[in-house]
Design a protein around this motif. Structure first.
Motif, short mmCIF file in Angstrom:
data_model
loop_
_atom_site.label_atom_id
_atom_site.label_comp_id
_atom_site.label_asym_id
_atom_site.label_seq_id
_atom_site.Cartn_x
_atom_site.Cartn_y
_atom_site.Cartn_z
N LEU A 24 0.85 -1.20 0.00
CA LEU A 24 0.00 0.00 0.00
C LEU A 24 0.88 1.24 0.00
O LEU A 24 2.09 1.16 0.23
CB LEU A 24 -0.87 0.03 1.26
N THR A 25 0.26 2.38 -0.20
CA THR A 25 0.95 3.64 0.02
C THR A 25 0.76 4.01 1.49
O THR A 25 -0.14 3.48 2.17
CB THR A 25 0.38 4.77 -0.85
N GLU A 26 1.56 4.95 1.98
CA GLU A 26 1.39 5.39 3.36
C GLU A 26 0.01 6.02 3.56
O GLU A 26 -0.62 5.85 4.60
CB GLU A 26 2.49 6.37 3.75
N SER A 27 -0.47 6.73 2.55
CA SER A 27 -1.80 7.32 2.60
C SER A 27 -2.87 6.24 2.70
O SER A 27 -3.84 6.36 3.46
CB SER A 27 -2.02 8.20 1.37
N ASP A 28 -2.70 5.16 1.92
CA ASP A 28 -3.64 4.03 1.98
C ASP A 28 -3.65 3.40 3.36
O ASP A 28 -4.71 2.99 3.86
CB ASP A 28 -3.28 2.96 0.95
N VAL A 29 -2.48 3.30 3.99
CA VAL A 29 -2.39 2.73 5.34
C VAL A 29 -3.22 3.57 6.30
O VAL A 29 -4.04 3.05 7.06
CB VAL A 29 -0.92 2.65 5.82
N ARG A 30 -3.03 4.87 6.27
CA ARG A 30 -3.77 5.75 7.19
C ARG A 30 -5.28 5.66 6.95
O ARG A 30 -6.06 5.57 7.90
CB ARG A 30 -3.27 7.18 7.04
N GLU A 31 -5.69 5.65 5.69
CA GLU A 31 -7.12 5.55 5.36
C GLU A 31 -7.68 4.19 5.79
O GLU A 31 -8.78 4.11 6.34
CB GLU A 31 -7.33 5.78 3.86
N SER A 32 -6.93 3.13 5.56
CA SER A 32 -7.38 1.78 5.94
C SER A 32 -7.52 1.66 7.45
O SER A 32 -8.42 0.97 7.93
CB SER A 32 -6.42 0.73 5.40
N MET A 33 -6.66 2.32 8.19
CA MET A 33 -6.78 2.29 9.65
C MET A 33 -8.01 3.09 10.09
O MET A 33 -8.73 2.67 11.00
CB MET A 33 -5.51 2.81 10.31
N ARG A 34 -8.26 4.22 9.43
CA ARG A 34 -9.45 5.03 9.77
C ARG A 34 -10.74 4.26 9.52
O ARG A 34 -11.69 4.36 10.29
CB ARG A 34 -9.46 6.32 8.97
N THR A 35 -10.78 3.50 8.43
CA THR A 35 -12.01 2.79 8.07
C THR A 35 -12.14 1.43 8.75
O THR A 35 -13.18 0.80 8.67
CB THR A 35 -12.09 2.57 6.55
N GLY A 36 -11.06 0.97 9.38
CA GLY A 36 -11.11 -0.33 10.05
C GLY A 36 -10.72 -1.48 9.15
O GLY A 36 -10.79 -2.64 9.57
N ALA A 37 -10.29 -1.20 7.92
CA ALA A 37 -9.85 -2.28 7.02
C ALA A 37 -8.50 -2.84 7.47
O ALA A 37 -8.20 -4.01 7.23
CB ALA A 37 -9.75 -1.77 5.58
N LEU A 38 -7.69 -2.01 8.10
CA LEU A 38 -6.41 -2.44 8.65
C LEU A 38 -6.53 -2.32 10.16
O LEU A 38 -6.81 -1.23 10.68
CB LEU A 38 -5.27 -1.57 8.12
N THR A 39 -6.37 -3.43 10.85
CA THR A 39 -6.54 -3.45 12.30
C THR A 39 -5.24 -3.86 12.97
O THR A 39 -4.35 -4.42 12.33
CB THR A 39 -7.66 -4.42 12.73
N SER A 40 -5.16 -3.59 14.27
CA SER A 40 -3.96 -3.95 15.01
C SER A 40 -4.31 -4.41 16.41
O SER A 40 -5.38 -4.09 16.94
CB SER A 40 -3.01 -2.76 15.08
N ILE A 41 -3.38 -5.16 16.97
CA ILE A 41 -3.50 -5.59 18.37
C ILE A 41 -2.10 -5.59 18.97
O ILE A 41 -1.13 -5.92 18.28
CB ILE A 41 -4.18 -6.96 18.50
N CYS A 42 -2.01 -5.19 20.22
CA CYS A 42 -0.73 -5.15 20.94
C CYS A 42 -0.86 -6.07 22.15
O CYS A 42 -1.75 -5.90 22.97
CB CYS A 42 -0.44 -3.72 21.39
N GLU A 43 0.04 -7.06 22.22
CA GLU A 43 0.00 -8.02 23.32
C GLU A 43 1.32 -7.98 24.08
O GLU A 43 2.38 -8.06 23.48
CB GLU A 43 -0.20 -9.43 22.77
N ALA A 44 1.22 -7.84 25.41
CA ALA A 44 2.41 -7.79 26.26
C ALA A 44 2.83 -9.20 26.63
O ALA A 44 2.00 -10.05 26.96
CB ALA A 44 2.12 -6.99 27.52
N GLY A 45 4.14 -9.44 26.58
CA GLY A 45 4.67 -10.75 26.96
C GLY A 45 4.61 -10.95 28.46
O GLY A 45 4.67 -10.00 29.24
#
Length: 91
Positions: A24-45
């Motif tokens: 993707l482009t960096e712009s696509d990444v930001r838009e995908s995160m805004r729309t929820g198409a790109l999601t993330s999770i952070c897990e602590a060890g």
């Protein structure tokens, strides 16, 4: 490897890392995160993994995972296929 920034209890991953991984482009990444198409999770060890975090990003049918230390240094990364959950949202 590249470093991510620590942001309080979480991390900030440079958009260029996600863009390169998902084609993707960096712009696509930001838009995908805004729309929820790109999601993330952070897990602590815990236990022997204390002081490490697993940051997982999902986009359509692909995932990118970073393991980072307390300073945000990327210790390892992997890419792998995942089930496309977008059809679940349409139900």
């Amino acid at each position: 490897m590249t470093q991510v920034e620590r942001d309080g209890a979480g991390f900030v991953v440079p958009a260029i890392l996600l863009a390169e991984a998902f084609g993707l482009t960096e712009s696509d990444v930001r838009e995908s995160m805004r729309t929820g198409a790109l999601t993330s999770i952070c897990e602590a060890g815990v236990g022997t993994d204390a002081g490490r975090w697993r940051l997982t990003f999902r986009y359509i049918n692909r995932a990118l995972r970073f393991t980072v230390d307390e300073a945000g240094t990327i210790l390892s990364s992997s890419r792998f296929p995942v089930r496309d959950r977008s059809s679940d949202l349409e139900r």
